[in-house]
Design an enzyme around this catalytic site. Structure first.
Site, PDB file in Angstrom:
ATOM      1  N   HIS A  41      11.171   6.519  -4.945  1.00 58.76           N
ATOM      2  CA  HIS A  41      12.332   5.904  -5.568  1.00 58.76           C
ATOM      3  C   HIS A  41      13.601   6.558  -5.020  1.00 58.76           C
ATOM      4  CE1 HIS A  41      14.270   4.572  -9.681  1.00 58.76           C
ATOM      5  NE2 HIS A  41      14.925   4.105  -8.622  1.00 58.76           N
ATOM      6  N   LYS A 229      14.591 -26.144  22.395  1.00 64.52           N
ATOM      7  CA  LYS A 229      13.661 -25.071  22.750  1.00 64.52           C
ATOM      8  C   LYS A 229      14.197 -24.418  24.019  1.00 64.52           C
ATOM      9  CE  LYS A 229       8.845 -23.849  23.428  1.00 64.52           C
ATOM     10  NZ  LYS A 229       9.168 -22.812  24.424  1.00 64.52           N
ATOM     11  N   ASP A 231      14.774 -22.210  27.203  1.00 67.04           N
ATOM     12  CA  ASP A 231      13.897 -21.715  28.263  1.00 67.04           C
ATOM     13  C   ASP A 231      14.368 -20.313  28.646  1.00 67.04           C
ATOM     14  OD1 ASP A 231      11.973 -21.562  30.141  1.00 67.04           O
ATOM     15  OD2 ASP A 231      12.841 -23.000  31.531  1.00 67.04           O
ATOM     16  N   ASP A 650     -19.217  -4.840  -3.807  1.00 64.75           N
ATOM     17  CA  ASP A 650     -18.315  -5.491  -4.760  1.00 64.75           C
ATOM     18  C   ASP A 650     -17.597  -4.416  -5.574  1.00 64.75           C
ATOM     19  OD1 ASP A 650     -17.034  -7.313  -6.322  1.00 64.75           O
ATOM     20  OD2 ASP A 650     -18.792  -7.906  -7.484  1.00 64.75           O
ATOM     21  N   SER A 683     -15.556 -10.539   2.713  1.00 61.30           N
ATOM     22  CA  SER A 683     -16.079 -11.515   1.759  1.00 61.30           C
ATOM     23  C   SER A 683     -15.083 -12.646   1.518  1.00 61.30           C
ATOM     24  CB  SER A 683     -16.396 -10.832   0.429  1.00 61.30           C
ATOM     25  OG  SER A 683     -15.202 -10.419  -0.215  1.00 61.30           O
ATOM     26  N   GLY A 684     -13.809 -12.405   1.847  1.00 63.18           N
ATOM     27  CA  GLY A 684     -12.780 -13.361   1.469  1.00 63.18           C
ATOM     28  C   GLY A 684     -12.393 -13.214   0.012  1.00 63.18           C
ATOM     29  N   LYS A 686     -13.074  -9.699  -2.729  1.00 63.95           N
ATOM     30  CA  LYS A 686     -12.622  -8.329  -2.969  1.00 63.95           C
ATOM     31  C   LYS A 686     -13.256  -7.313  -2.039  1.00 63.95           C
ATOM     32  CE  LYS A 686     -14.069  -8.941  -7.092  1.00 63.95           C
ATOM     33  NZ  LYS A 686     -14.543  -8.753  -8.470  1.00 63.95           N
ATOM     34  N   HIS A 689     -19.309  -7.766   3.128  1.00 62.85           N
ATOM     35  CA  HIS A 689     -20.727  -8.107   3.195  1.00 62.85           C
ATOM     36  C   HIS A 689     -21.337  -7.441   4.415  1.00 62.85           C
ATOM     37  CE1 HIS A 689     -19.987 -12.125   0.856  1.00 62.85           C
ATOM     38  NE2 HIS A 689     -19.947 -11.064   0.080  1.00 62.85           N
ATOM     39  N   ARG A 757      -9.941 -19.602  -3.589  1.00 62.70           N
ATOM     40  CA  ARG A 757      -9.037 -18.655  -4.233  1.00 62.70           C
ATOM     41  C   ARG A 757      -7.616 -18.952  -3.770  1.00 62.70           C
ATOM     42  NH1 ARG A 757     -12.005 -13.602  -5.579  1.00 62.70           N
ATOM     43  NH2 ARG A 757     -14.224 -13.988  -5.200  1.00 62.70           N
TER      44      ARG A 757
END
Length: 820
Positions: A41, A229, A231, A650, A683-684, A686, A689, A757
């Protein structure tokens, strides 16, 4: 008796500060370890706020010097008001005039484990506990003294206990060695900007990656702002404490090469800022000329280079990254309005219909356009909120060789081109036009110095393609314009533009334009009609059902090998990730388009199991609301003998990611000791695997029992870290080694499956070498997985083979017996 957090709320005006309000307590938390957080802080004085969760709040102490790993250094800790649990993730700036005004970062976080009843110890003023954090670990103590600070605040001492984690201060000062946030890598104090009274913002970063545009085949519908764009060379300008530095997109400092542009930026007298733009040289018609730009750099003539600015992620001490692009650009234009330099220009947008803009850009022989989605934020990665539309195909190639010149031509005839794929350099054709005499001479001299006897290509050229070729070390990158890619992956009607020195060889791949999705009734290559294509299935990312189908189409070559020949269970979420979710294991009542129905005997007493064998079935599953794909641990031809087992690590959600990585390494070490090779994927969710491939020999009961024996061995060896018993109450502060997915009929989310999720994370295979670099189990999502796949040099699961057998020796090492 005062209400909890009454003092915290009394000191703050939540109409002004971005700190979380403690007015309403959060609901009772599910079984989980007690959390701790240390926030750095930068208020009136830089200090560290040490906070321990207890009774639904964060008990808090201000530690002026921060924690020390040296037990001889007893650090003063002044007891302050309780904070809400939601404060544990707060990072930002507390505005001037508010209590504690200044910048805040999360310096460390994790769980704490009291050594005795924490309530009695807290009242007695002698708390002893273990920390499991990203930075701090081991045993600690907080001891109350008899002294009182200002305002009669209790003074405590924070002390490191003598254990394996203790270190003398002369050897290691952790607050100096590891100053940054464990969430954002931001810093406060001397390394960043001070808090300003204007508005809340993140600490000023000393490094910033640019937002990159996604190549599209045509202009998509929606509200877009289009710019030329340019160059040229992408360049970020950092203004910090009056000093201006210029950085390439890869973070190289080019300030010394552009002194006039630096001086022009300094004249703006900006406060701390990051500006984004492109360095360009203009021809006689005022159009970008890349070759002229290179010549200007070669001779050191920066006067000929114009800096076109188009965004300002930070401007005058304000973090604008979350502001809409229109607001960021308006603020940038206002900041540039006072400049008299011809070397700084604002990149204007066009107001005509996009079709007219594209046609006009191509008629002027411009490279193309960049479109930016209205209302979008600034993100330091490639994004579909920024798109690029090219008039003619144009990209960079690795130069791998050259041919002899013919006729009156000198130097060389043509350059041989290549791009990177997963395994190495792949031939992409040749270019023999676009060179003037000076370019032929200079480039030929460079090529001669790089000559080598062997081809750097993954596959050797044959026949006429290999004749009269001189191979060179693959260290040069050239930009080439061409009409199209042939079916063989070669460029057609190519013309050389220039060498590129701002992009590394390893990043050169076959660029493919994303097809505009929202106008298409179905994904490319699929015969499945997608109904309700515009339905948003994830509010956090804004992903639509059609876009999920397109994503699975694009990665079908990666995911289908893990789906074919296996029963699949579908996690369906017809109303999106926030709606009801349910598994479908059989194709009864609701058939899936193009799904393969398996033999009834594979699951006696039930309807047929399903298999996804091709992209049509994959997209058919998405059409029926599927997001996740889970597969059995056996193939359909030998359904009673699994060909793999999985250990699902897990964790208690309160544990820091560092604990997850350590647990994976420990489990892998046990598997190594058993002589079993394991393959890792996120695992996508938490955790991680660990997949162990097996020869098809043992039955389900044996394989499940063996996986259970490993889980129990881990628990017995390190009971403070692991548990083999399911249920949230049993994994408080621990990692559950889930072996239950190895039963007959159980399934595990497939490699490269999306998870239902928020943010749509993906379960992604990683190599063991990548483990230490992982930032979390949801590191890759539908939005960024393609960037990873395109950047891979090799398959992270290379060598995967189902040949391993569970032996009696392995059972003996685990102290277990196979089932009878």
């Amino acid at each position: 008796m005062p209400k909890p957090l009454s003092e915290y709320n009394r000191k703050r005006d939540f109409e002004i500060t971005a700190e979380p309000s403690g007015a309403a307590q959060t609901r009772a938390r599910k079984a989980s370890a007690l959390s701790f957080v240390i926030q750095k802080h930068d208020a009136r004085n830089l200090h560290y706020d040490f906070r321990l969760e207890l009774d639904g709040v964060l008990k808090s102490w201000a530690v002026p010097k921060g924690p020390s790993l040296d037990p001889s250094q007893k650090r003063l800790a002044v007891h302050v008001e309780d904070h809400p649990l939601s404060y544990g993730t707060f990072e930002g700036s507390i505005p001037a005039g508010q209590y504690g005004a200044g910048d805040v970062i999360v310096w460390d976080r994790g769980v704490w484990q009291p050594h005795e009843d924490p309530h009695k110890a807290y009242r007695a003023g002698k708390l002893k506990f273990t920390l499991v954090g990203e930075k701090l670990s081991g045993d600690w103590a907080l001891v109350r003294t008899r002294l009182k600070g200002s305002g009669d605040k209790e003074q405590w001492l924070l002390i490191k206990e003598k254990d394996q984690q203790a270190r003398p201060a002369t050897d290691y000062d952790i607050v100096q060695a590891e100053p940054n946030s464990v969430i954002s890598n931001a810093s406060v104090g001397k390394a960043s900007a001070k808090a300003k009274p204007s508005k809340a913002h993140a600490p000023f970063p000393m490094q910033l990656a640019p937002q990159l545009a996604t190549l599209m085949d045509r202009a998509p519908p929606g509200q877009w702002h289009y710019e030329i764009k340019f160059d040229g060379y992408r360049m970020l300008a950092r203004v910090h404490e009056g000093e201006v530095r210029l950085f390439t997109r890869d973070g190289h400092d080019w300030s010394d090469r552009l002194p006039r542009q630096v001086k022009a930026l300094q004249a703006l007298k900006l406060k701390d800022s990051w500006l984004d733009g492109e360095m360009v040289s203009l021809d006689g018609d005022g159009l970008p000329d890349f070759q002229a730009l290179q010549n200007a750099f070669d001779i050191g003539r920066s006067l000929d280079i114009v800096y076109y600015l188009f965004d300002a992620p930070f401007l005058n001490d304000v973090d604008q990254r979350q502001a809409p692009v229109e607001e960021r650009r308006a603020a940038l234009k206002a900041a540039l309005s006072g400049s008299r330099s011809t070397l700084l220009r604002f990149s204007e947008t066009f107001t005509a219909p996009e079709r007219d803009i594209v046609e006009s850009a191509c008629a002027l022989k411009l490279e193309g356009l960049v479109g930016k989605r209205a209302g979008s934020a600034y993100v330091s990665e490639r994004s579909t909120d920024w798109i690029k539309l090219k008039c003619r195909l144009r990209q960079e190639f690795v130069i791998v060789g050259y041919t002899r010149p013919k006729g009156s031509r000198s130097g060389f005839g043509a350059l041989l081109l290549a791009v990177n794929d997963e395994a190495g350099l792949v031939y992409a054709g040749r270019v023999g036009t676009g060179f003037d005499q000076a370019a032929l001479k200079n480039l030929y001299a460079t090529l001669k110095d790089l000559e080598q006897n062997t081809s750097p290509l993954l596959q050797p050229l044959k026949g006429s393609q290999a004749q009269d070729v001189h191979w060179v070390k693959p260290s040069l990158v050239g930009e080439v314009q061409f009409a199209e890619w042939t079916r063989e992956g070669l460029v057609r009607q190519a013309a050389f533009i220039a060498l590129r020195t701002d992009k590394p060889v390893t990043q050169i791949i076959h660029e493919q334009a994303n097809r505009t999705q929202s106008n298409k009734p179905q994904p490319e290559g699929s015969q499945v009609n997608i109904t309700h294509a515009e339905r948003v299935i994830d509010a956090q990312s804004g992903t639509q059902k059609q876009q999920l189908a397109q994503f699975y189409t694009q990665i079908s070559d990666w995911i289908l090998p893990f789906l074919r020949h296996r029963p699949v269970s579908l996690l369906r979420a017809p109303e999106g990730v926030e709606g009801e979710q349910f598994f479908q294991k059989h194709s009864e009542r609701l058939p899936i388009p193009h799904i393969k129905q398996l033999e009834p005997a594979l699951d006696p007493g039930h309807a047929r199991l399903m298999e996804i064998a091709n992209v049509e079935a994959l997209i058919g599953a998405v059409q029926m609301g599927t997001i996740e794909l889970h597969t059995w641990g056996a193939t359909t031809d030998k359904i009673e003998t699994p060909d793999q087992f999985v250990l699902d690590l897990d964790p208690d959600p309160a544990l820091p990611w560092k604990s997850m990585l350590e647990a994976a390494q420990l489990t892998l070490s046990v598997l190594d000791e058993l002589g079993l090779e394991a393959f890792v994927k996120t695992s996508g969710g938490k955790g991680l695997h660990l997949i162990v491939p097996l020869a098809r020999r043992d039955d389900w009961d044996t394989v499940k029992a063996f996986a259970k024996a490993i889980a129990q061995f881990m628990t017995q060896s390190l009971p403070e870290r692991f548990t083999a018993t399911s249920g949230p109450k049993n994994r408080v502060g621990k990692i559950f080694v889930d072996y239950l997915r190895n039963a007959r009929g159980a399934s595990t989310v497939a490699a490269y499956s999306v998870r239902a999720r928020p943010g749509l994370p993906v379960s992604v295979p990683v190599s063991r070498d990548e483990l230490k670099e992982l930032r979390g189990a949801q590191q890759w999502t539908v939005a960024n997985l393609q960037d990873r796949l395109q950047g891979l040099k090799s398959d992270p699961w290379a060598g995967y083979a189902n040949r391993q057998r569970i032996s009696k020796k392995m059972w003996d090492k685990l102290g277990a017996q196979p089932p009878q």
